[in-house]
Design an enzyme around this catalytic site. Sequence first.
Site, PDB file in Angstrom:
ATOM      1  N   SER A 178      -9.801  -0.025   7.030  1.00 46.46           N
ATOM      2  CA  SER A 178      -9.208   0.049   5.687  1.00 46.46           C
ATOM      3  C   SER A 178      -8.509  -1.215   5.191  1.00 46.46           C
ATOM      4  O   SER A 178      -8.147  -1.305   4.026  1.00 46.46           O
ATOM      5  CB  SER A 178      -8.218   1.212   5.616  1.00 46.46           C
ATOM      6  OG  SER A 178      -8.913   2.425   5.636  1.00 46.46           O
ATOM      7  N   LYS A 184       0.848  -1.196   0.000  1.00 41.83           N
ATOM      8  CA  LYS A 184       0.000   0.000   0.000  1.00 41.83           C
ATOM      9  C   LYS A 184       0.882   1.244   0.000  1.00 41.83           C
ATOM     10  O   LYS A 184       1.872   1.319   0.722  1.00 41.83           O
ATOM     11  CB  LYS A 184      -0.907  -0.019   1.238  1.00 41.83           C
ATOM     12  CG  LYS A 184      -1.974   1.068   1.239  1.00 41.83           C
ATOM     13  CD  LYS A 184      -2.858   0.941   2.478  1.00 41.83           C
ATOM     14  CE  LYS A 184      -3.934   2.023   2.497  1.00 41.83           C
ATOM     15  NZ  LYS A 184      -4.756   1.954   3.724  1.00 41.83           N
ATOM     16  N   SER A 190      -9.756   2.238   2.804  1.00 44.13           N
ATOM     17  CA  SER A 190      -8.887   2.961   1.888  1.00 44.13           C
ATOM     18  C   SER A 190      -7.945   2.042   1.103  1.00 44.13           C
ATOM     19  O   SER A 190      -7.418   2.443   0.083  1.00 44.13           O
ATOM     20  CB  SER A 190      -8.061   3.972   2.678  1.00 44.13           C
ATOM     21  OG  SER A 190      -7.147   3.298   3.532  1.00 44.13           O
TER      22      SER A 190
END
Lengths: 80, 492
Positions: B176, B77, B152
């Site tokens: 997330s 990420k 997210s």
Amino acid sequence: MSESELDHLSSELDLILSAVARVSEVAKDDIAPTSHPLPLLNVFREDVITPSLTADEALSGAPAKEEGRFKVPQILGEEA
Amino acid sequence: MIRKSANEMAASLASGEVTSVELTKAHFARIEEVDVKVRAFLHLDTEGALASASVIDERRKKGEELPPLAGVPLALKDVLVQKNVPTTCGSKILQGWRPPYDATVVKNLKKNGVVILGKTNMDEFAMGSSTENSAFHPTHNPWDLTRIPGGSGGGSSAAISSFEAPLAIGTDTGGSIRQPAAVTGTVGVKPTYGGVSRYGLVAFSSSLDQAGPCARTVLDAALLHEAIAGHDEKDSTSIDAPVPKVVEAARRGDVKGVRIGVIKELQGEGYQAGVLERFQESLDILSGLGAEIVEVSCPSFDYALPAYYLIAPSECSSNLARFDAMRFGLRVGEGSAEEVMNATREAGFGREVKRRIILGTYALSSGYYDAYYGSAQKVRTLIKNDFEKAFLSADVLVSPTAPTTAFKIGEKSDDPLAMYLNDIATIPVNLAGICAISIPSGLAKEDSLPAGFQVMAPAMADDRLYNVGAALERELLAKWSKPLLDFAPELA
């Protein structure tokens, strides 16, 4: 922020604020606040020198630099 | 090969059936083929990945003993810094920035020989539940390209569910990792707060943020968890204790006698019927395996969402002050430092980020602090107390991970309050600092899209998540007769 952004955000912020204001309904005086999930107090380590970024590495992402320093716009006013 | 689990890939690498370079190239080929549709990645580090794969292959050839995941590819990420690899957090304010150091998570991945393919898309600074707030482009759910992959960490969940990578790293501030896992039919774990170092994780809300594993199986998640977790003196909130035995637990999967508490407040109104049906089915399976099902009540969870939307914006308004156009990142405009700062932040931050900075600044301002931030911190105490009480009568707690399956891209982007509701079942875990896993519970009948089953455990009892998760996964796999992702449409 631009004017149009402000227009858009101000109505939304009002809505969000009234929704989150509910927290005060249950926040009685006798409840201790939690600022952090862990009951950790001060965390210290031995005061020994360990390798860190070099000046060049630290400056590598700077928008502007000069003579091994960050170059920034004027911070103080003319008369200062 | 790319459809195998990370554990199976590791076995093929160890036996010499495939090399890490071949495996890495196969994944890049897959990315090339499908990422034009999925758009999971923001940056690919082809050169770096192949170089580290070839180092692993060399070491293996020499007969060196390697860590379990050595040579297995992973998607990272874009909120974790990796030395000399662009890190943007999905924001224009960091476009083009190459960090001069590795996050501890990245350091641990490298130490374990994991091959990092590239950086995955995310809501800007991890603020969102759909990945639509990325400053660059949205990411699409492989189950239905018109839908969101969660957020997210939607880039990470989309990458593993579309077989672009077997493993990914996510970060979880309010859900997330878990909500993206739920809506893509994958596994995601938020470890105990302090279990995985936050050093080099670009801070959104420091008292809530936690990095964790994303995978296609419970065992893969456990292997990754073990690789990244552990004490780090560079993070003052890192827990100085041994990593829970997560891999052992994932191999065990025995729930006989385990007390499973169903949280009354995390079901019913607002939850999709098909999601609840899958939840009940999983519960029945666990009960059939000998688990004891009890109902627990956590009345303060009603206030978790409002508390979160005061605490997280407050902390972010402080954390994001570092993007000041002076030392790194974007610099826009001319004039005084203040004028440059204002112009840069106007140009560099997206709408949701600005919304939360303003909200947080307001909640922390004198005169309003007690009513907003102060009250939210008290709610946090109440939620912790609710969990503590519930864990007296249950070893783990369960709920659906997200109230609905994946919604359409654009459907909720103009309604922040509706968007925030996605995290209603995941947020309490972050506020209390405990750990939780989301595992796929099947497809909802209304839309044939994946739903997630959440298991929560007390702080530093992360192994319980894997034990329960593995048991449920095994039974569901037998019921479906093939992995859930095999029911997803072909992308290529």
